[in-house]
Design a protein around this motif. Structure first.
Motif, PDB file in Angstrom:
ATOM      1  N   ASN A  14     -73.054  -5.017  85.451  1.00  0.00           N
ATOM      2  CA  ASN A  14     -74.366  -5.518  86.704  1.00  0.00           C
ATOM      3  C   ASN A  14     -75.241  -5.531  86.465  1.00  0.00           C
ATOM      4  N   ASN A  15     -76.489  -5.817  86.563  1.00  0.00           N
ATOM      5  CA  ASN A  15     -78.156  -5.904  86.044  1.00  0.00           C
ATOM      6  C   ASN A  15     -78.255  -4.339  85.696  1.00  0.00           C
ATOM      7  N   GLU A  72     -74.605 -14.725  79.388  1.00  0.00           N
ATOM      8  CA  GLU A  72     -75.035 -15.509  80.257  1.00  0.00           C
ATOM      9  C   GLU A  72     -74.366 -17.362  79.603  1.00  0.00           C
ATOM     10  N   HIS A 124     -71.853 -12.391  84.363  1.00  0.00           N
ATOM     11  CA  HIS A 124     -71.403 -12.118  85.363  1.00  0.00           C
ATOM     12  C   HIS A 124     -70.352 -12.350  86.163  1.00  0.00           C
TER      13      HIS A 124
END
Lengths: 231, 445
Positions: free
Chosen positions: A36-37, A159, A191
């Motif tokens: 996750n972030n 990403e 993600h």
């Protein structure tokens, strides 16, 4: 072994954001980094690329400490964010610059750009625009292409699928698989669990800077990850 | 201001001088605004889609444009004089008339500029045209063909006797605001207000290729300078400063060989690019600093490119300043010595301080009156850079050996230039040590 991490720690304001006692990455592996972030993915990438100082431990690339020896720069291609793009250049000028500082000849450059024609989809080259005037997705494409252009032995992408349209995502996955076939070591973060489990052979799951899962991809990996991320 | 005018034009009535000066000021004001005033257009974007009528948005745009330095300046320059010197002589009514005219002209200029800029985009020719027109007017004035100061003088003397006529001047701002609002009402679409895009072309500087990686980095930075407003204005400034000597170089000083008094202007002119551009050094590249760090460009090549760039810039500017040779050959010698100092020692100072500058610069922001990225290290930079030559010159000045003084400065420059490889190694080590901190600072938005 291409990359080896020993006792790596990065601390920001008394908070440990990366804490990896040991991790090794072999030649030709295609690794997907998920989390996750705030899990520490980008921080880890920056440590790989010697953009931030490790508070403890080292990252070794081909046995050399990346913070002491510059040799890794000649075989590592990377694109983390727009901070890698020289945005006041046209894409052509930028590729030219990257080629020049890597001692790649003009004709080789032309040759190596060709595989990206499909991904660029006529929106990048010869548009009479500086990179800063391109859309987010197209900037992303320029960065990824520049990282691959030097035919690196190690490719690091943060990403890469973000901001790309579905067609381009599929084309990019194809391109990554092609590069992998040349025994290039690739580390990507995403993600999107579908993408990662589709292209990668090994999945590393980070949480608060700690590796909580590191395994070869199997049939059940996607399901497992989905369970983990379902809160 | 009154005492200043009396001193500047002894034996003349300061009020008459003042009257003659007003129109001149607004002509100069116009030119300055063309160059420096920014359009308040982009800020309108978030309001276009919310529930506000176009009329309100236009009012907002017009109101916003008032808040600029150029509208304050005439108030500070003229109004004190009007109230102190004119009101007692001609009465408060004419003082009000003056005030009205000054404000009207300021507002007129304000909106005229906005209108022109909106219509033409940022067309450099307007500036050239304006400067040319200004020069022609000044020349006509000088040769007494037509006299702006005379017209201005006549006008304001008349106004001071018949203050009610000043009401006519209100028509100027009212009409230009009207024209502007009408234009905006018809063109309030983002794609039309914002500047028209010209196709960008790739360029190459073959001349620099012979310097290898170093030359390529210089070419890269040259493009940076030419493709951003803020860095471009640093460059323009460097060339405008070449005229600085005309203010400083007085005939008596040159005849008496008092180089100490000329030194400051000489360092400034030949080293201006280093000071103006160098003070934000490495921050110009803050938006792609990570990219540079991960590229195979070595720190040494990176710094070598900076040295090369400064040397090229200083050489060019110094060559331009040689026109001062028409005043005296001594000035050429002076500039040459100071030039050596600048490229030998000045460059080292600039690059040393650059390693301690960690403030990000966002080059997409406006050029003028933009203080982003300004911190203490920028001002510190100037001290050693400007002080050193004076220290070298001082003993020679005291013993009245002015020529030895400037030659020593040149020699000092030459020696430091010869030591460049040593500086380069020291700076490379410093840069490598500081790289994480610089990069971290540049990443912060």
């Amino acid at each position: 072994m291409l990359i080896e991490i020993k006792n790596l720690k990065k601390i920001y304001n008394q908070k440990t954001v990366v804490d990896i006692p040991s991790l090794s990455i072999n030649e030709g592996e295609l690794i997907g980094l998920v989390g996750n972030n705030g899990a520490g993915k980008t921080t880890l990438f920056r440590l790989f690329l010697d953009l931030i100082r490790a508070d403890e431990g080292v990252v070794l690339s081909k046995g050399n400490d990346v913070s002491k020896d510059d040799n890794w720069k000649s075989y590592t291609g990377s694109y983390l964010d727009e901070g890698f793009l020289i945005d006041y250049l046209t894409p052509e000028e930028y590729f030219q610059f990257i080629a020049e500082i890597n001692n790649i000849s003009q004709s080789t450059l032309v040759e190596r750009i060709k595989p990206f024609k499909e991904i660029f989809n006529d929106e990048v080259l010869n548009k009479g625009k500086y990179i800063r005037d391109l859309s987010k997705g197209n900037k992303n494409k320029v960065g990824i292409a520049a990282a691959m252009l030097i035919q690196p032995e190690l490719l690091i992408l943060d990403e890469p699928f973000a901001n790309l349209d579905p067609t381009t995502q599929i084309r990019l996955k194809k391109l990554i698989s092609e590069i992998k076939a040349r025994d290039v070591t690739i580390i990507i973060s995403s993600h999107d669990l579908n993408h990662v489990t589709e292209v990668c052979d090994r999945i590393i799951l980070l949480e608060k800077g700690i590796v909580i899962k590191d395994s070869e991809k199997t049939e059940g990996t996607l399901k497992e990850l989905e369970n983990y991320f379902t809160v | 201001m009154k005492s200043f005018l009396t001193k500047l034009f002894p034996g003349k009535d300061p009020v008459l001088v003042f009257n003659g000066f007003i129109l001149y000021y607004f002509l100069a004001d116009f030119l300055m605004r063309v160059q420096l005033q920014e359009l308040p257009t982009l800020s309108v974007k978030p309001y276009l889609t919310v529930n506000l009528s176009k009329k309100t948005i236009i009012k907002f745009l017009n109101l916003r444009s008032f808040f600029t330095f150029f509208n304050l300046l005439p108030i500070f320059i003229f109004l004190p004089f009007v109230f102190i010197s004119i009101a007692p002589i001609s009465g408060s009514l004419s003082a009000m008339a003056y005030t009205l005219i000054v404000l009207s002209l300021a507002i007129f200029n304000n909106f005229l500029i906005l209108y022109i800029k909106r219509k033409a985009g940022s067309n450099g020719f307007i500036i050239l045209f304006g400067v040319a027109a200004m020069l022609i007017l000044a020349a006509l004035d000088y040769f007494n063909i037509i006299s702006i100061s005379h017209i201005s003088g006549l006008l304001f003397s008349y106004i001071s006797h018949h203050p009610l006529w000043s009401l006519i001047f209100i028509l100027l701002p009212v009409s230009i605001v009207g024209i502007n609002s009408k234009y905006l009402r018809n063109n309030l679409y983002l794609e039309e207000i914002s500047k028209k895009e010209v196709a960008k072309v790739s360029t190459d500087y073959p001349f620099l290729n012979r310097f290898g990686h170093t030359g390529r980095l210089v070419a890269l930075e040259l493009k940076l300078i030419l493709r951003h407003k803020r860095s471009k204005s640093a460059l323009t400034m460097s060339f405008l400063f070449v005229l600085y000597g005309l203010l400083f170089y007085k005939k008596q000083l040159i005849d008496k060989n008092s180089f100490g008094s000329l030194l400051f202007a000489a360092i400034f002119m030949t080293g201006i690019f280093q000071i103006v551009y160098g003070q934000f050094m490495y921050a110009w590249q803050s938006s792609h600093f990570d990219g540079l760090l991960t590229s195979p460009v070595t720190a040494k090549d990176f710094l070598r490119a900076k040295f090369l760039m400064f040397t090229l810039a200083a050489t060019l500017v110094t060559m331009v300043t040689f026109f001062y040779g028409f005043i005296s050959w001594k000035l050429i010698l002076l500039h040459l010595c100071v030039y050596l100092y600048n490229i030998g020692f000045g460059t080292v100072i600039v690059l040393y301080f650059a390693c301690y500058n960690r403030k990000r610069l966002d080059l997409t922001k406006a050029a003028s009156f933009n203080w982003q990225g300004v911190g203490a290290s920028q001002w510190l930079l100037g001290i050693p850079l400007l002080l050193m030559p004076f220290l070298i010159y001082l003993p020679f000045g005291i013993y009245d050996l002015p020529f030895w003084g400037i030659i020593s400065i040149g020699l000092f420059g030459l020696i430091t230039l010869a030591m460049r490889e040593i500086w380069l190694n020291l700076l490379t080590r410093l840069f490598i040590k500081q790289r994480y901190k610089i990069a971290e600072g540049f990443r912060e938005h």
